[in-house]
Scaffold this motif. Structure first.
Motif, PDB file in Angstrom:
ATOM      1  N   LEU A  88       0.814  -1.272   0.089  1.00  0.00           N
ATOM      2  CA  LEU A  88       0.014  -0.197  -0.083  1.00  0.00           C
ATOM      3  C   LEU A  88       0.929   1.107  -0.090  1.00  0.00           C
ATOM      4  CD1 LEU A  88      -2.908   1.274  -0.060  1.00  0.00           C
ATOM      5  CD2 LEU A  88      -2.919   0.747   2.445  1.00  0.00           C
ATOM      6  N   ILE A  89       0.894   1.780  -1.015  1.00  0.00           N
ATOM      7  CA  ILE A  89       1.827   3.007  -1.345  1.00  0.00           C
ATOM      8  C   ILE A  89       1.094   4.139  -1.849  1.00  0.00           C
ATOM      9  CG2 ILE A  89       3.969   3.864  -2.651  1.00  0.00           C
ATOM     10  CD1 ILE A  89       5.013   0.792  -2.799  1.00  0.00           C
ATOM     11  N   ARG A  90       1.138   5.375  -0.949  1.00  0.00           N
ATOM     12  CA  ARG A  90       0.394   6.581  -1.522  1.00  0.00           C
ATOM     13  C   ARG A  90      -0.915   6.446  -1.788  1.00  0.00           C
ATOM     14  NH1 ARG A  90       5.400   8.462  -5.551  1.00  0.00           N
ATOM     15  NH2 ARG A  90       6.786   8.677  -4.064  1.00  0.00           N
ATOM     16  N   GLY A  91      -1.597   5.590  -0.887  1.00  0.00           N
ATOM     17  CA  GLY A  91      -3.103   5.652  -1.009  1.00  0.00           C
ATOM     18  C   GLY A  91      -3.418   4.294  -2.170  1.00  0.00           C
ATOM     19  N   LYS A  92      -2.688   3.704  -2.863  1.00  0.00           N
ATOM     20  CA  LYS A  92      -2.754   2.779  -3.925  1.00  0.00           C
ATOM     21  C   LYS A  92      -2.176   1.503  -3.798  1.00  0.00           C
ATOM     22  CE  LYS A  92      -2.975   6.358  -7.470  1.00  0.00           C
ATOM     23  NZ  LYS A  92      -2.388   6.848  -8.560  1.00  0.00           N
ATOM     24  N   ILE A  93      -2.845   0.703  -3.741  1.00  0.00           N
ATOM     25  CA  ILE A  93      -2.393  -0.874  -4.084  1.00  0.00           C
ATOM     26  C   ILE A  93      -1.363  -1.074  -5.081  1.00  0.00           C
ATOM     27  CG2 ILE A  93      -2.779  -3.212  -3.666  1.00  0.00           C
ATOM     28  CD1 ILE A  93      -5.727  -2.681  -2.555  1.00  0.00           C
ATOM     29  N   SER A 129      12.338  -0.882 -11.295  1.00  0.00           N
ATOM     30  CA  SER A 129      10.985  -0.611 -11.107  1.00  0.00           C
ATOM     31  C   SER A 129      10.534  -0.129  -9.837  1.00  0.00           C
ATOM     32  CB  SER A 129      10.272  -1.781 -11.533  1.00  0.00           C
ATOM     33  OG  SER A 129      10.532  -2.787 -10.592  1.00  0.00           O
ATOM     34  N   THR A 130      11.376  -0.383  -8.549  1.00  0.00           N
ATOM     35  CA  THR A 130      11.024  -0.053  -7.309  1.00  0.00           C
ATOM     36  C   THR A 130      12.003   1.004  -6.752  1.00  0.00           C
ATOM     37  OG1 THR A 130      12.478  -1.891  -6.499  1.00  0.00           O
ATOM     38  CG2 THR A 130      10.141  -2.595  -6.732  1.00  0.00           C
ATOM     39  N   LYS A 131      12.939   1.382  -7.402  1.00  0.00           N
ATOM     40  CA  LYS A 131      13.913   2.412  -6.823  1.00  0.00           C
ATOM     41  C   LYS A 131      13.344   3.631  -6.199  1.00  0.00           C
ATOM     42  CE  LYS A 131      18.659   3.989  -7.725  1.00  0.00           C
ATOM     43  NZ  LYS A 131      19.911   3.850  -8.676  1.00  0.00           N
ATOM     44  N   ASP A 132      12.427   4.131  -7.092  1.00  0.00           N
ATOM     45  CA  ASP A 132      11.809   5.528  -6.416  1.00  0.00           C
ATOM     46  C   ASP A 132      11.035   5.210  -5.122  1.00  0.00           C
ATOM     47  OD1 ASP A 132      12.699   6.921  -8.753  1.00  0.00           O
ATOM     48  OD2 ASP A 132      10.870   6.804  -9.709  1.00  0.00           O
ATOM     49  N   ALA A 133      10.334   4.125  -5.019  1.00  0.00           N
ATOM     50  CA  ALA A 133       9.591   3.846  -3.799  1.00  0.00           C
ATOM     51  C   ALA A 133      10.360   3.835  -2.729  1.00  0.00           C
ATOM     52  CB  ALA A 133       8.444   2.694  -4.074  1.00  0.00           C
ATOM     53  N   ASP A 134      11.563   3.055  -3.078  1.00  0.00           N
ATOM     54  CA  ASP A 134      12.479   2.525  -1.750  1.00  0.00           C
ATOM     55  C   ASP A 134      13.219   3.928  -1.460  1.00  0.00           C
ATOM     56  OD1 ASP A 134      12.125   0.074  -2.131  1.00  0.00           O
ATOM     57  OD2 ASP A 134      13.732  -0.410  -3.564  1.00  0.00           O
ATOM     58  N   TRP A 135      13.401   4.765  -2.339  1.00  0.00           N
ATOM     59  CA  TRP A 135      14.281   6.241  -1.914  1.00  0.00           C
ATOM     60  C   TRP A 135      13.351   7.207  -1.567  1.00  0.00           C
ATOM     61  CZ3 TRP A 135      19.080   6.805  -0.857  1.00  0.00           C
ATOM     62  CH2 TRP A 135      19.976   5.953  -1.228  1.00  0.00           C
ATOM     63  N   GLN A 136      11.963   7.216  -1.766  1.00  0.00           N
ATOM     64  CA  GLN A 136      11.104   8.383  -1.504  1.00  0.00           C
ATOM     65  C   GLN A 136       9.998   7.664  -0.512  1.00  0.00           C
ATOM     66  OE1 GLN A 136       9.686   9.964  -5.312  1.00  0.00           O
ATOM     67  NE2 GLN A 136      11.830   9.981  -6.016  1.00  0.00           N
ATOM     68  N   ASP A 137       9.255   7.167  -0.880  1.00  0.00           N
ATOM     69  CA  ASP A 137       7.995   6.868  -0.038  1.00  0.00           C
ATOM     70  C   ASP A 137       8.426   5.932   1.227  1.00  0.00           C
ATOM     71  OD1 ASP A 137       5.087   7.634  -0.511  1.00  0.00           O
ATOM     72  OD2 ASP A 137       5.013   5.301  -0.098  1.00  0.00           O
ATOM     73  N   LYS A 138       8.973   4.997   0.935  1.00  0.00           N
ATOM     74  CA  LYS A 138       9.407   3.988   2.003  1.00  0.00           C
ATOM     75  C   LYS A 138      10.381   4.817   2.901  1.00  0.00           C
ATOM     76  CE  LYS A 138       8.518  -0.331  -0.226  1.00  0.00           C
ATOM     77  NZ  LYS A 138       8.987  -1.832  -0.939  1.00  0.00           N
ATOM     78  N   LEU A 139      11.135   5.503   2.361  1.00  0.00           N
ATOM     79  CA  LEU A 139      12.215   6.254   3.324  1.00  0.00           C
ATOM     80  C   LEU A 139      11.498   7.305   4.182  1.00  0.00           C
ATOM     81  CD1 LEU A 139      15.231   7.009   3.870  1.00  0.00           C
ATOM     82  CD2 LEU A 139      15.027   8.654   2.115  1.00  0.00           C
ATOM     83  N   GLU A 140      10.279   7.844   3.527  1.00  0.00           N
ATOM     84  CA  GLU A 140       9.658   8.988   4.493  1.00  0.00           C
ATOM     85  C   GLU A 140       8.863   8.016   5.608  1.00  0.00           C
ATOM     86  OE1 GLU A 140       5.649  11.458   3.866  1.00  0.00           O
ATOM     87  OE2 GLU A 140       6.858  11.173   1.962  1.00  0.00           O
TER      88      GLU A 140
END
Length: 198
Positions: free
Chosen positions: A35-40, A121-132
């Motif tokens: 569940l990332i940024r309100g989306k599955i 494909s997952t780099k942005d989420a790892d460095w941004q959303d998950k880091l936050e």
């Protein structure tokens, strides 16, 4: 499906409803739902070349984990209600008592460390959303950037995110802060050289 794929969510948009949907989702073998940024988001598990670094990382973390905590790479979902997120980390170290409960997800409070191994494909989420999200709660977050062949350590979480971080190139030791407090050997993390042996 090589890239993370958002799928439809319940119209209510409430975190608990979304989390329940993620838990009940039958993902294809080799894929996970988060569940990332309100989306599955459904994305593939790590690439084969990540197995060796994960194995080396898991072994070293296990020797220095806090009492009652153990490293694992099993596909477990951890929820972060304050950020309305739920992630299935590539590797986590968590309180084993958190898995004595019923249900399909554990609270992010159980985590003492999370490690993510990036893919294109997952780099942005790892460095941004998950880091936050991790930065508000998880004591230590490691990002193994498989494309840059670097590892970053983040620690000292706060409501605004991690207060401290450092980055080293694969092959150099990385100090993993408390509650682990040891120097991680990263010499086996880089991809094998394609050069022929002499």
């Amino acid at each position: 499906m090589e890239r993370p794929t958002p799928i439809g969510a319940p119209p209510s948009g409430e975190f608990e409803n979304l989390l329940r949907t993620v838990e009940e989702l039958a993902t294809p073998d080799g894929y996970k739902a988060e569940l990332i940024r309100g989306k599955i988001v459904v994305s593939p598990w790590s690439e084969l070349r990540c197995m060796k670094p994960m194995k080396l990382l898991r072994r070293q973390l296990g020797a220095h984990a806090p009492d009652g905590h153990a490293p694992d790479t099993a596909p477990f979902l951890f929820s972060f209600a304050h950020s309305e997120r739920a992630f299935g980390p590539d590797l986590h170290v968590s309180d084993e008592a958190a898995f004595d409960a019923d249900g399909r997800h554990a609270d992010g409070e159980a985590l003492s460390l999370v490690a993510e191994l990036t893919s294109v494909s997952t780099k942005d989420a790892d460095w941004q959303d998950k880091l936050e999200a991790y930065g508000r709660q998880v004591p230590v977050y490691l990002i193994l950037d498989m494309q840059s062949e670097e590892i970053a350590a983040f620690w000292d979480p706060s409501p605004q995110g991690y207060r401290s971080h450092t980055t080293v190139t694969f092959g150099k030791p990385l100090h993993v802060p408390a509650p682990f407090d040891f120097d991680l050997d990263t010499s086996g993390f880089a991809a094998e050289s394609a050069e022929p042996a002499e």
